[in-house]
Enzyme design. Sequence first.
Site, PDB file in Angstrom:
ATOM      1  N   THR A   9       0.817  -1.220   0.000  1.00 28.69           N
ATOM      2  CA  THR A   9       0.000   0.000   0.000  1.00 28.69           C
ATOM      3  C   THR A   9       0.853   1.272   0.000  1.00 28.69           C
ATOM      4  O   THR A   9       2.047   1.231   0.203  1.00 28.69           O
ATOM      5  CB  THR A   9      -0.932   0.015   1.226  1.00 28.69           C
ATOM      6  OG1 THR A   9      -0.145  -0.293   2.386  1.00 28.69           O
ATOM      7  CG2 THR A   9      -2.029  -1.004   1.088  1.00 28.69           C
ATOM      8  N   ASP A  10       0.155   2.425  -0.180  1.00 30.78           N
ATOM      9  CA  ASP A  10       0.832   3.730  -0.234  1.00 30.78           C
ATOM     10  C   ASP A  10       0.728   4.445   1.109  1.00 30.78           C
ATOM     11  O   ASP A  10       0.451   5.636   1.158  1.00 30.78           O
ATOM     12  CB  ASP A  10       0.182   4.630  -1.299  1.00 30.78           C
ATOM     13  CG  ASP A  10       0.017   3.922  -2.623  1.00 30.78           C
ATOM     14  OD1 ASP A  10       0.983   3.288  -3.043  1.00 30.78           O
ATOM     15  OD2 ASP A  10      -1.068   3.997  -3.214  1.00 30.78           O
ATOM     16  N   SER A  44       1.227   8.787   5.045  1.00 31.11           N
ATOM     17  CA  SER A  44       0.645   8.700   3.706  1.00 31.11           C
ATOM     18  C   SER A  44       1.775   8.951   2.726  1.00 31.11           C
ATOM     19  O   SER A  44       2.406  10.003   2.770  1.00 31.11           O
ATOM     20  CB  SER A  44      -0.438   9.754   3.534  1.00 31.11           C
ATOM     21  OG  SER A  44      -0.739   9.880   2.168  1.00 31.11           O
ATOM     22  N   ARG A  45       2.045   7.974   1.848  1.00 31.31           N
ATOM     23  CA  ARG A  45       3.186   8.138   0.938  1.00 31.31           C
ATOM     24  C   ARG A  45       2.837   9.025  -0.250  1.00 31.31           C
ATOM     25  O   ARG A  45       3.681   9.277  -1.091  1.00 31.31           O
ATOM     26  CB  ARG A  45       3.681   6.758   0.467  1.00 31.31           C
ATOM     27  CG  ARG A  45       4.109   5.917   1.641  1.00 31.31           C
ATOM     28  CD  ARG A  45       5.004   4.759   1.258  1.00 31.31           C
ATOM     29  NE  ARG A  45       5.199   3.948   2.450  1.00 31.31           N
ATOM     30  CZ  ARG A  45       4.721   2.733   2.617  1.00 31.31           C
ATOM     31  NH1 ARG A  45       4.037   2.165   1.649  1.00 31.31           N
ATOM     32  NH2 ARG A  45       4.920   2.076   3.731  1.00 31.31           N
ATOM     33  N   VAL A  46       1.569   9.450  -0.331  1.00 32.06           N
ATOM     34  CA  VAL A  46       1.216  10.402  -1.384  1.00 32.06           C
ATOM     35  C   VAL A  46       1.240  11.794  -0.776  1.00 32.06           C
ATOM     36  O   VAL A  46       1.662  12.762  -1.384  1.00 32.06           O
ATOM     37  CB  VAL A  46      -0.162  10.064  -1.964  1.00 32.06           C
ATOM     38  CG1 VAL A  46      -0.630  11.147  -2.911  1.00 32.06           C
ATOM     39  CG2 VAL A  46      -0.093   8.730  -2.697  1.00 32.06           C
TER      40      VAL A  46
END
Length: 501
Positions: free
Chosen positions: A339-340, A365-367
Amino acid sequence: MSTINADEIAGILKQQIASFKSDVQEDEVGTVIEVGSNLARVYGLESARASELVEFPNGLQGVVLNLEEDNVGVVIMGPDTEIKEGDRVRRTGRIASVPVGEALLGRVVNPLGQPIDGKGPIATSKYRTIENVAPGVVERQGVKQSLATGIRAIDALIPIGKGQRELIIGDRSTGKTAIAVDTIINQKGKNVFCIYVAIGQKNSTVAALSQVLEQKGAMEYTTIVAVSPAEAAALKWMAPFAGCAMGEELMYAGKDVLIVYDDLTRHAQAYREMSLLLRRPPGREAYPGDVFFLHSRLLERAAKLSDEKGGGSMTALPIIETQAGDFSAYIPTNVISITDGQIYLTPELFFQGIRPAVDVGLSVSRVGGAAQTKAMKSVAGQLKLELAQYRDLAAFAKLSSDLDKATQNQLMRGEKMTELLKQPQYEPQPVEDQVVIIWAATKGFVSDIPTDRLQEWAKGFIDFLHAKHADVSQEIAKSGQLSDDLSKKLESAVQEYNKSF
């Protein structure tokens, strides 16, 4: 005496031969050689394909999973009590698929797409195979639009974007489903279709959930795919893939979709059960070797499509249940790496009354900021900083008795921030209202308000703004920015409200 005309008879015979249609149907039929635990081994289906649907005499369907030298392993989609050795099994030639389309919105269905809500049949003729290849790199674009959850702690600190996969992870009863349900309720009027996949959830839980969604007016854009704990492992394995296929149909039509898998721990356990019964070799924690591939090929199908492909999106919120906070176990680490980012919930925070019990230090959150409005980004940076400093200080403050004034102030601010991030269930909040509250807190306008009255203050302030200064929140909502001009208006509004509070 009439003469027989040979040509005439020959003509009639020729005509009949030409128009003769044989009704011979070729069916490939196998024989059950062993059955039990919702699995059957079938002999004689040499040409069967992987994931093909086969039919048993009592009308039950099964899916071909194992292709071996002299037999195929079939998982049965239902109770195996009526199937016996020697029964005939017929190939259907169809790969496992489910009905799709907007006709499924507002309905509760099982993993085969059959309605289980008692509202009659579903009017759709479109089918889609449950396993499809995920869109490739060229067919995607970066995640850049915000998908608001309505939860302050998440929208400010761990933002989710359209097309992202954000894991919700925590022990049982820490509020994982609550976050997913609030996010679904918050999509009302935002043109986002929602799919909630309940894997092995009690029927009473699913009924209560659909009732809440109905009351909040969220059921009209939501489909629930449900499979109870008593049902066959095959149906639990199939459920998230079926839900994903329903979402994909809408995504490829250029729409935005949110899909919740609740939860993938039970999904992995069902797959492990099937694999062990099919005698596939066990790996770590007795899971089969391809359990990573099982979840990666499911979650990789969530994407933000490129504009050439219609620009639709599917955002996935998989849920994982940990045991005693151990997220270095096999399935949690697998899904974290797919997941991101993850929203990490802890029982300690939950029992302290901090709900949602989001551990801001471990969640990520990698975004990130790419999926936030400018207004939220401008206030969230300060909030992150203050919370991080508060966490560091709070650990030391436990040890020391006399603290200097500056440290005490810092701790007090941190407590107030934490209090403002609490939020009751089923009450998601629009982003513009969140921005206003976080802005007031980071600018120090709540320092004189007692911590135990902050929730009351926040609620009152938003009502006051909507009544007296409606243009401010409308402007933030429209432009997505917090200009200096708006900040000045907000400042005078806060001061005016604080005098009367």
